[in-house]
Design a protein around this motif. Sequence first.
Motif, PDB file in Angstrom:
ATOM      1  N   ARG A 275       0.828  -1.208   0.000  1.00  8.11           N
ATOM      2  CA  ARG A 275       0.000   0.000   0.000  1.00  8.11           C
ATOM      3  C   ARG A 275       0.867   1.263   0.000  1.00  8.11           C
ATOM      4  O   ARG A 275       0.454   2.323   0.471  1.00  8.11           O
ATOM      5  N   SER A 276       2.059   1.149  -0.558  1.00  6.76           N
ATOM      6  CA  SER A 276       2.975   2.286  -0.539  1.00  6.76           C
ATOM      7  C   SER A 276       2.433   3.473  -1.334  1.00  6.76           C
ATOM      8  O   SER A 276       2.511   4.620  -0.879  1.00  6.76           O
ATOM      9  N   LEU A 277       1.862   3.211  -2.520  1.00  6.44           N
ATOM     10  CA  LEU A 277       1.404   4.320  -3.360  1.00  6.44           C
ATOM     11  C   LEU A 277       0.241   5.095  -2.729  1.00  6.44           C
ATOM     12  O   LEU A 277       0.315   6.329  -2.629  1.00  6.44           O
ATOM     13  N   PRO A 278      -0.842   4.438  -2.276  1.00  3.20           N
ATOM     14  CA  PRO A 278      -1.911   5.203  -1.613  1.00  3.20           C
ATOM     15  C   PRO A 278      -1.416   5.976  -0.401  1.00  3.20           C
ATOM     16  O   PRO A 278      -1.863   7.102  -0.145  1.00  3.20           O
ATOM     17  N   ARG A 279      -0.485   5.389   0.340  1.00  2.00           N
ATOM     18  CA  ARG A 279       0.051   6.080   1.522  1.00  2.00           C
ATOM     19  C   ARG A 279       0.863   7.310   1.126  1.00  2.00           C
ATOM     20  O   ARG A 279       0.762   8.371   1.752  1.00  2.00           O
ATOM     21  N   LEU A 280       1.699   7.185   0.090  1.00  2.00           N
ATOM     22  CA  LEU A 280       2.484   8.327  -0.377  1.00  2.00           C
ATOM     23  C   LEU A 280       1.569   9.462  -0.847  1.00  2.00           C
ATOM     24  O   LEU A 280       1.807  10.632  -0.535  1.00  2.00           O
ATOM     25  N   VAL A 281       0.530   9.104  -1.581  1.00  2.00           N
ATOM     26  CA  VAL A 281      -0.402  10.121  -2.086  1.00  2.00           C
ATOM     27  C   VAL A 281      -1.147  10.783  -0.934  1.00  2.00           C
ATOM     28  O   VAL A 281      -1.321  12.012  -0.910  1.00  2.00           O
ATOM     29  N   GLU A 282      -1.559   9.987   0.044  1.00  2.00           N
ATOM     30  CA  GLU A 282      -2.284  10.533   1.197  1.00  2.00           C
ATOM     31  C   GLU A 282      -1.406  11.501   1.982  1.00  2.00           C
ATOM     32  O   GLU A 282      -1.859  12.576   2.408  1.00  2.00           O
ATOM     33  N   VAL A 283      -0.139  11.141   2.173  1.00  2.00           N
ATOM     34  CA  VAL A 283       0.773  11.996   2.939  1.00  2.00           C
ATOM     35  C   VAL A 283       1.055  13.292   2.185  1.00  2.00           C
ATOM     36  O   VAL A 283       1.013  14.387   2.761  1.00  2.00           O
ATOM     37  N   VAL A 284       1.358  13.185   0.882  1.00  2.00           N
ATOM     38  CA  VAL A 284       1.728  14.398   0.128  1.00  2.00           C
ATOM     39  C   VAL A 284       0.540  15.343   0.007  1.00  2.00           C
ATOM     40  O   VAL A 284       0.701  16.568  -0.106  1.00  2.00           O
ATOM     41  N   LYS A 285      -0.668  14.804   0.047  1.00  2.00           N
ATOM     42  CA  LYS A 285      -1.865  15.638  -0.041  1.00  2.00           C
ATOM     43  C   LYS A 285      -2.002  16.550   1.176  1.00  2.00           C
ATOM     44  O   LYS A 285      -2.488  17.678   1.060  1.00  2.00           O
ATOM     45  N   GLY A 286      -1.534  16.086   2.341  1.00  2.00           N
ATOM     46  CA  GLY A 286      -1.744  16.863   3.554  1.00  2.00           C
ATOM     47  C   GLY A 286      -0.495  17.439   4.186  1.00  2.00           C
ATOM     48  O   GLY A 286      -0.570  18.142   5.184  1.00  2.00           O
ATOM     49  N   SER A 287       0.676  17.147   3.612  1.00  2.00           N
ATOM     50  CA  SER A 287       1.921  17.594   4.239  1.00  2.00           C
ATOM     51  C   SER A 287       2.268  19.022   3.853  1.00  2.00           C
ATOM     52  O   SER A 287       2.032  19.464   2.731  1.00  2.00           O
ATOM     53  N   THR A 288       2.835  19.744   4.812  1.00  2.00           N
ATOM     54  CA  THR A 288       3.295  21.109   4.547  1.00  2.00           C
ATOM     55  C   THR A 288       4.822  21.207   4.625  1.00  2.00           C
ATOM     56  O   THR A 288       5.385  22.270   4.369  1.00  2.00           O
ATOM     57  N   LYS A 289       5.482  20.106   4.976  1.00  2.00           N
ATOM     58  CA  LYS A 289       6.941  20.090   5.085  1.00  2.00           C
ATOM     59  C   LYS A 289       7.559  19.904   3.699  1.00  2.00           C
ATOM     60  O   LYS A 289       7.370  18.880   3.055  1.00  2.00           O
ATOM     61  N   GLU A 290       8.305  20.894   3.272  1.00  2.00           N
ATOM     62  CA  GLU A 290       8.837  20.876   1.909  1.00  2.00           C
ATOM     63  C   GLU A 290       9.737  19.667   1.646  1.00  2.00           C
ATOM     64  O   GLU A 290       9.668  19.061   0.572  1.00  2.00           O
ATOM     65  N   LYS A 291      10.560  19.291   2.626  1.00  2.00           N
ATOM     66  CA  LYS A 291      11.477  18.175   2.380  1.00  2.00           C
ATOM     67  C   LYS A 291      10.717  16.848   2.224  1.00  2.00           C
ATOM     68  O   LYS A 291      11.135  15.977   1.461  1.00  2.00           O
ATOM     69  N   VAL A 292       9.595  16.719   2.921  1.00  2.00           N
ATOM     70  CA  VAL A 292       8.773  15.511   2.786  1.00  2.00           C
ATOM     71  C   VAL A 292       8.079  15.505   1.430  1.00  2.00           C
ATOM     72  O   VAL A 292       8.085  14.495   0.710  1.00  2.00           O
ATOM     73  N   VAL A 293       7.468  16.641   1.068  1.00  2.00           N
ATOM     74  CA  VAL A 293       6.786  16.754  -0.225  1.00  2.00           C
ATOM     75  C   VAL A 293       7.765  16.498  -1.367  1.00  2.00           C
ATOM     76  O   VAL A 293       7.465  15.770  -2.324  1.00  2.00           O
ATOM     77  N   ARG A 294       8.942  17.076  -1.256  1.00  2.00           N
ATOM     78  CA  ARG A 294       9.965  16.900  -2.298  1.00  2.00           C
ATOM     79  C   ARG A 294      10.313  15.431  -2.486  1.00  2.00           C
ATOM     80  O   ARG A 294      10.370  14.923  -3.610  1.00  2.00           O
ATOM     81  N   MET A 295      10.529  14.736  -1.376  1.00  2.00           N
ATOM     82  CA  MET A 295      10.947  13.332  -1.449  1.00  2.00           C
ATOM     83  C   MET A 295       9.864  12.471  -2.087  1.00  2.00           C
ATOM     84  O   MET A 295      10.138  11.597  -2.902  1.00  2.00           O
ATOM     85  N   ILE A 296       8.599  12.743  -1.717  1.00  2.00           N
ATOM     86  CA  ILE A 296       7.495  11.944  -2.257  1.00  2.00           C
ATOM     87  C   ILE A 296       7.291  12.232  -3.740  1.00  2.00           C
ATOM     88  O   ILE A 296       7.108  11.306  -4.541  1.00  2.00           O
TER      89      ILE A 296
END
Length: 475
Positions: A275-296
């Motif tokens: 379930r890596s892809l749904p989790r990555l999409v869910e996190v990037v949708k709500g994250s405000t941390k640039e380094k996290v968004v960048r990595m995803i």
Amino acid sequence: MPMDHAELTTEQVLKRDIPWETYMTTKLITGTCLQLLRRYDNKSGSYRAALLDDDGPAYVQVFINILRDIFKEETVEYVLALVDEMLTANPRRARLFHDQSLANEDPYEPFLRLLWKDNWFIQEKSCKVLSLVVSSFNFRLKIKFWFNNSARPNPAKCVIANGGATSNGEASHSKNKITTIDDVLKGLVEWLCMQLKKPSHPSRGVQTAISCLATLLREPLVRSSFVKADGVKLLVPFISPASTQQSIQLLYETCLCVWLLSYYEPAMEYLATSRSLPRLVEVVKGSTKEKVVRMIILTLRNLVSKGTFGAHMVDLGLLQIVQSLKAQAWSDEDLLEALNQLEVSLKDNIKKLSSFDKYKQEILLGQLDWSPMHKDPTFWRENISNFEENDFQILRVLITVVETSVDARALAVACHDLSQFIQCHSAGRIIVSDLKAKEKVMKLMNHENAEVTKNALLCVQRLFLGSKYASFIQA
């Protein structure tokens, strides 16, 4: 394990006074070893740095031999703290462990063995040291060196190689076969996977493992070992929204691991079936941390062209998320470029997905879902005549779904598509009525699921009133 060992700090351990003279008196270390330790022990960081610059491999040999042959826990902790301090001050010193003068030594075995000792301080330091040593290993050149170099005998052992074990079990002087890099990778990856499953320390076990993996997975051989150990699925649960600074760092390093794995073809299957892809999409949708968004986003950009990832991303609504992210103010140029590239790739995937062959495959396989083509006006306008193939085969399958399926989403999609056909085909209402669909759809107007009821009602309206009036009622 006892909390006094679990919560020890490097600073606390380095305040100890180790009886090196006693070790020499009992012939556990040599005079040469004692001299080197006296010069190094309890000295300032700058003084130690100068010693390591001048004679680094000799000190590494001292540390390795003590860890290999002296088992007294306080001494082991102390030497590990010295090595940790040395590498923390300058991680490039990890290369000293691969120095040619140590070719007759086994620099890995002590740390690999200590990974499994029932003492968190020892485990954590051993893991950190091994990770840095392995990541500094030039695999291609080292393998060439193994085959072309005949190892020189080492002139001065710092620990007596042929002595007997002491009565209290402090020393062991048997040397087994040299530990290969394959042995190290296997043992280290096994320990890291164990931490992800059942951490030795409640708050630091997982963080330590993922931090080390974020360093180690840069090396393809480590990726291979990690995938073979079924480690990918152990990472996936840690891709989850973060709230604290510590959990943000854990999330970032987890995403960094997934990004590194996205370059490794054998990892694709594991990433696709987890379930890596749904989790990555869910996190990037709500994250405000640039380094996290960048990595995803960098990870998704790598995956979008592989296998079915692109289609899955479209299904998850990633295009709208990417367009929303592009509207935000990011300072990282790599992130902005990746967002643009990902947007282009997703639009290309939507074009590919909006084909009748893809739609036909979905219907015939019974995999009805809200994939993009169902609600795409262009798809219906361009493909409406294709529904006439094989005596309206697709319509007949949709009507069978309406009559027999117990899946609410499949029922809703089938009703929706029948109503789309009625609206877009010049004889749609007559054809669907002739196929005896009216009564079957009407039974779903009182379905317990609101989505089914809504689409069944729209279909019936179009059957009775025609597309013009149904559109008016829907509005």
